[in-house]
Design a protein around this motif. Structure first.
Motif, PDB file in Angstrom:
ATOM      1  N   THR A   1       0.802  -0.994   0.110  1.00  0.00           N
ATOM      2  CA  THR A   1       0.123  -0.003   0.018  1.00  0.00           C
ATOM      3  C   THR A   1       0.768   1.276  -0.091  1.00  0.00           C
ATOM      4  N   MET A   2       1.877   1.168   0.705  1.00  0.00           N
ATOM      5  CA  MET A   2       2.678   2.362   0.942  1.00  0.00           C
ATOM      6  C   MET A   2       4.133   2.167   0.054  1.00  0.00           C
ATOM      7  N   GLN A   3       4.156   1.066  -0.778  1.00  0.00           N
ATOM      8  CA  GLN A   3       4.977   0.749  -2.023  1.00  0.00           C
ATOM      9  C   GLN A   3       6.357   0.961  -1.195  1.00  0.00           C
ATOM     10  N   MET A   4       6.932   0.444   0.050  1.00  0.00           N
ATOM     11  CA  MET A   4       8.026   0.565   0.677  1.00  0.00           C
ATOM     12  C   MET A   4       9.012  -0.829   0.151  1.00  0.00           C
ATOM     13  N   GLY A   5       8.141  -1.836  -0.368  1.00  0.00           N
ATOM     14  CA  GLY A   5       9.115  -3.077  -0.788  1.00  0.00           C
ATOM     15  C   GLY A   5       9.836  -3.814   0.547  1.00  0.00           C
ATOM     16  N   LEU A   6      10.866  -4.236   0.086  1.00  0.00           N
ATOM     17  CA  LEU A   6      11.544  -4.960   1.227  1.00  0.00           C
ATOM     18  C   LEU A   6      11.832  -4.091   2.434  1.00  0.00           C
TER      19      LEU A   6
END
Length: 340
Positions: free
Chosen positions: A335-340
């Motif tokens: 949702t916040m697209q922070m990945g790893l």
């Protein structure tokens, strides 16, 4: 339970608990072996294991599943020894296992070229030898259990008590590991580099947590023996000291990991700078202040298990691993697209 019967000087209770534990461990290990062989392939697909890693992963699991009985047997013997206050012998056995494992790893993976499957065979052989050595040791020490066939009878009363304590503890570990599996599946969607970096990070984090788990096991055994002896003041004192030692030991471990994060990642011969960067980030985030919080929680959970209230530890695990970790993981990663 062995610790509590030891504290109460109940030899018959100790013998019946040991016999029931060994029989139960054998039965459950067979069930787990069959279940593991049936589910590992579809589970890997569900976890989106990269195609280039699938063949090795399946080969590894075939061997490891067959060796489950050695793991259960070895852990049963060692848990009893720790419950009776002997933590040195399990250390010797695991040292023997480690040396044998490393030797066969080099032999099978290197000159014999067996790859990942060779590493699995090395693990199973070392676990089997450890089990045999531990049983021989117990017989030579004139252990309270005589290892005759009649002694392995399952006592209904002891079975109920073991399951009352053991099932919540088992569910606690299942909940935690399923949450890790699901997060591994999430990480696999980010590609091979992220999967490799997080795999290394998890191994290091697990290694860093060993002092915490060791102290927790000591608290469980000591709390159990003193509960059996009805010495509640000593139970409280054991838990307080366990908290202090565990927090201090974990703090030292965290400091070392934070300082030498990159050097630690390099020990695993990472394939490329991307794996190094992501691995260091993993350690800097996942082996920091949270480890101190975990050390406190694990010590208190260990006290609860030793006192016979394993439901507390199970509820903590469910709250930590399912209610918080998975939703927050999804929120931050996607949702916040922070990945790893």
């Amino acid at each position: 339970m062995a610790a509590q019967y030891k504290g109460a000087n109940d030899e018959q209770g100790q013998k019946e608990t040991i016999g029931t534990l060994f029989s139960l461990s054998f039965i459950v290990s067979i069930i787990v072996t069959i279940a593991g062989l049936l589910v590992y392939s579809p589970l890997f697909s569900l976890l989106q294991v990269p195609a280039e890693a699938m063949e090795d992963a399946c080969a590894y699991m075939q061997v490891i599943c067959v060796g489950t009985i050695f793991v259960f047997g070895y852990n049963a013997v060692c848990s009893l020894m720790k419950g009776f206050g002997d933590s040195k012998s399990p250390l010797y056995f695991v040292t023997i296992a480690a040396v044998i494992n490393v030797f066969f790893d080099f032999l099978f993976v290197g000159p014999m070229g067996m790859g990942t499957k060779g590493a699995a065979y090395a693990t199973v052989f070392s676990q089997g030898i450890s089990l045999v050595v531990s049983v021989i040791h117990l017989k030579q020490k004139k252990f309270i259990f005589d290892f005759k066939l009649r002694s392995f009878a399952v006592q209904k009363e002891k079975l109920i008590i073991i399951l009352k304590v053991g099932l919540p503890t088992a569910l606690q570990m299942v909940i935690v590991n399923i949450s890790y599996l699901l997060i591994t599946g999430v990480l696999n969607t980010f590609g091979v580099s992220v999967a490799a970096a997080s795999g290394i990070g998890l191994k290091v984090n697990t290694f860093a947590g060993m002092p915490c788990w060791a102290i927790g096991q000591a608290v469980t055994a000591m709390a159990g023996q003193n509960m059996g002896a009805h010495d509640t003041e000593r139970v409280k004192k054991t838990t307080r000291y366990g908290l202090l030692i565990n927090t201090f030991a974990t703090f030292l471990t965290v400091v070392l990991v934070q300082i030498f994060a990159e050097a630690i990642i390099m020990l695993f011969d990472p394939a490329g700078t991307e794996v190094i960067t992501e691995g260091v980030m993993y350690l800097c985030i996942c082996c920091s202040i949270n480890s101190l919080v975990y050390a406190v929680m694990y010590t208190l959970d260990s006290f609860a298990i030793g006192a016979g209230s394993a439901n507390i530890a199970m509820c903590n695990a469910f709250w930590d691993a399912v209610i918080v970790r998975l939703p927050v993981c999804w929120l931050l990663a996607f949702t916040m697209q922070m990945g790893l």
